[in-house]
Scaffold this motif. Sequence first.
Motif, PDB file in Angstrom:
ATOM      1  N   GLU A   8       0.833  -1.204   0.000  1.00 39.24           N
ATOM      2  CA  GLU A   8       0.000   0.000   0.000  1.00 39.24           C
ATOM      3  C   GLU A   8       0.866   1.251   0.000  1.00 39.24           C
ATOM      4  O   GLU A   8       0.568   2.235  -0.682  1.00 39.24           O
ATOM      5  CB  GLU A   8      -0.932   0.004   1.204  1.00 39.24           C
ATOM      6  N   LEU A   9       1.951   1.227   0.761  1.00 37.66           N
ATOM      7  CA  LEU A   9       2.866   2.363   0.814  1.00 37.66           C
ATOM      8  C   LEU A   9       3.517   2.591  -0.554  1.00 37.66           C
ATOM      9  O   LEU A   9       3.655   3.734  -1.007  1.00 37.66           O
ATOM     10  CB  LEU A   9       3.933   2.128   1.895  1.00 37.66           C
ATOM     11  N   LEU A  10       3.890   1.514  -1.235  1.00 40.66           N
ATOM     12  CA  LEU A  10       4.478   1.624  -2.570  1.00 40.66           C
ATOM     13  C   LEU A  10       3.469   2.200  -3.568  1.00 40.66           C
ATOM     14  O   LEU A  10       3.816   3.056  -4.393  1.00 40.66           O
ATOM     15  CB  LEU A  10       4.964   0.248  -3.047  1.00 40.66           C
ATOM     16  N   LEU A  11       2.216   1.787  -3.472  1.00 38.08           N
ATOM     17  CA  LEU A  11       1.168   2.309  -4.344  1.00 38.08           C
ATOM     18  C   LEU A  11       0.959   3.808  -4.118  1.00 38.08           C
ATOM     19  O   LEU A  11       0.850   4.587  -5.070  1.00 38.08           O
ATOM     20  CB  LEU A  11      -0.133   1.535  -4.123  1.00 38.08           C
ATOM     21  N   VAL A  12       0.932   4.238  -2.845  1.00 40.45           N
ATOM     22  CA  VAL A  12       0.776   5.664  -2.527  1.00 40.45           C
ATOM     23  C   VAL A  12       1.969   6.453  -3.058  1.00 40.45           C
ATOM     24  O   VAL A  12       1.813   7.554  -3.608  1.00 40.45           O
ATOM     25  CB  VAL A  12       0.607   5.868  -1.007  1.00 40.45           C
ATOM     26  N   ALA A  13       3.183   5.921  -2.940  1.00 46.38           N
ATOM     27  CA  ALA A  13       4.376   6.600  -3.437  1.00 46.38           C
ATOM     28  C   ALA A  13       4.319   6.755  -4.958  1.00 46.38           C
ATOM     29  O   ALA A  13       4.678   7.813  -5.501  1.00 46.38           O
ATOM     30  CB  ALA A  13       5.628   5.836  -3.025  1.00 46.38           C
ATOM     31  N   LEU A  14       3.877   5.725  -5.669  1.00 42.82           N
ATOM     32  CA  LEU A  14       3.767   5.812  -7.135  1.00 42.82           C
ATOM     33  C   LEU A  14       2.728   6.838  -7.564  1.00 42.82           C
ATOM     34  O   LEU A  14       2.955   7.633  -8.487  1.00 42.82           O
ATOM     35  CB  LEU A  14       3.432   4.443  -7.719  1.00 42.82           C
ATOM     36  N   VAL A  15       1.569   6.855  -6.876  1.00 41.23           N
ATOM     37  CA  VAL A  15       0.528   7.829  -7.193  1.00 41.23           C
ATOM     38  C   VAL A  15       1.043   9.242  -6.908  1.00 41.23           C
ATOM     39  O   VAL A  15       0.825  10.166  -7.703  1.00 41.23           O
ATOM     40  CB  VAL A  15      -0.771   7.525  -6.420  1.00 41.23           C
ATOM     41  N   ALA A  16       1.740   9.428  -5.792  1.00 38.53           N
ATOM     42  CA  ALA A  16       2.296  10.745  -5.462  1.00 38.53           C
ATOM     43  C   ALA A  16       3.317  11.168  -6.502  1.00 38.53           C
ATOM     44  O   ALA A  16       3.373  12.339  -6.890  1.00 38.53           O
ATOM     45  CB  ALA A  16       2.922  10.710  -4.075  1.00 38.53           C
ATOM     46  N   LEU A  17       4.142  10.253  -6.971  1.00 38.13           N
ATOM     47  CA  LEU A  17       5.145  10.575  -7.991  1.00 38.13           C
ATOM     48  C   LEU A  17       4.483  11.032  -9.290  1.00 38.13           C
ATOM     49  O   LEU A  17       4.914  11.990  -9.928  1.00 38.13           O
ATOM     50  CB  LEU A  17       6.044   9.359  -8.242  1.00 38.13           C
ATOM     51  N   VAL A  18       3.374  10.358  -9.648  1.00 33.60           N
ATOM     52  CA  VAL A  18       2.686  10.705 -10.894  1.00 33.60           C
ATOM     53  C   VAL A  18       1.926  12.020 -10.730  1.00 33.60           C
ATOM     54  O   VAL A  18       1.982  12.907 -11.599  1.00 33.60           O
ATOM     55  CB  VAL A  18       1.742   9.566 -11.326  1.00 33.60           C
ATOM     56  N   VAL A  19       1.213  12.186  -9.610  1.00 30.00           N
ATOM     57  CA  VAL A  19       0.362  13.368  -9.421  1.00 30.00           C
ATOM     58  C   VAL A  19       1.205  14.607  -9.126  1.00 30.00           C
ATOM     59  O   VAL A  19       0.997  15.664  -9.733  1.00 30.00           O
ATOM     60  CB  VAL A  19      -0.662  13.123  -8.297  1.00 30.00           C
ATOM     61  N   ILE A  20       2.138  14.518  -8.197  1.00 33.13           N
ATOM     62  CA  ILE A  20       2.929  15.685  -7.784  1.00 33.13           C
ATOM     63  C   ILE A  20       4.070  15.945  -8.763  1.00 33.13           C
ATOM     64  O   ILE A  20       4.386  17.092  -9.059  1.00 33.13           O
ATOM     65  CB  ILE A  20       3.466  15.506  -6.348  1.00 33.13           C
ATOM     66  N   GLY A  21       4.682  14.898  -9.213  1.00 35.04           N
ATOM     67  CA  GLY A  21       5.797  15.046 -10.139  1.00 35.04           C
ATOM     68  C   GLY A  21       7.123  14.921  -9.392  1.00 35.04           C
ATOM     69  O   GLY A  21       7.217  15.207  -8.200  1.00 35.04           O
ATOM     70  N   LYS A  23       9.785  16.664  -9.557  1.00 35.81           N
ATOM     71  CA  LYS A  23      10.426  17.914  -9.175  1.00 35.81           C
ATOM     72  C   LYS A  23       9.939  18.393  -7.800  1.00 35.81           C
ATOM     73  O   LYS A  23      10.744  18.832  -6.963  1.00 35.81           O
ATOM     74  CB  LYS A  23      10.127  18.983 -10.227  1.00 35.81           C
ATOM     75  N   ASP A  24       8.643  18.321  -7.524  1.00 30.29           N
ATOM     76  CA  ASP A  24       8.064  18.826  -6.276  1.00 30.29           C
ATOM     77  C   ASP A  24       7.888  17.739  -5.202  1.00 30.29           C
ATOM     78  O   ASP A  24       7.481  18.047  -4.083  1.00 30.29           O
ATOM     79  CB  ASP A  24       6.701  19.461  -6.559  1.00 30.29           C
TER      80      ASP A  24
END
Length: 127
Positions: A8-21, A23-24
């Motif tokens: 679940e933590l890995l899934l949240v990290a991937l979604v954050a990487l895609v949504v936030i980008g 750079k940020d």
Amino acid sequence: MLDVAPTELLLVALVALVVIGPKDLPRAMRFVGQWVARARGVARHFRSGIDEMIRQAELEEMEKKWKAENERIMREHPPQPLPADGEMLPLGAPQDGGAAEMTAPETATPAAPEASPSDRPPAPQQP
């Protein structure tokens, strides 16, 4: 508290990487970390306050029990009156609420008499 599995933590990290980008993402992670630290601090403060209240309640309860036990003991064993000035208690007489203590007489006991020269063993002779 919150049970988060590694997947679940890995899934949240991937979604954050895609949504936030990418750079940020470091700035967003720092912001989330600060809020988590604040939440933990508040929880720690709250927990310590609750623990202190519990300790105080336990202390008050123990003081009540000790007071009741002390009153029971004082009823069962009332304090003995002290002797008048100059009056001595007999040896082994209870003092101060029935505690048996030995009292020493006020006069000193006479010292043992010294042995006379005839009572002493002879000194060893040297050859």
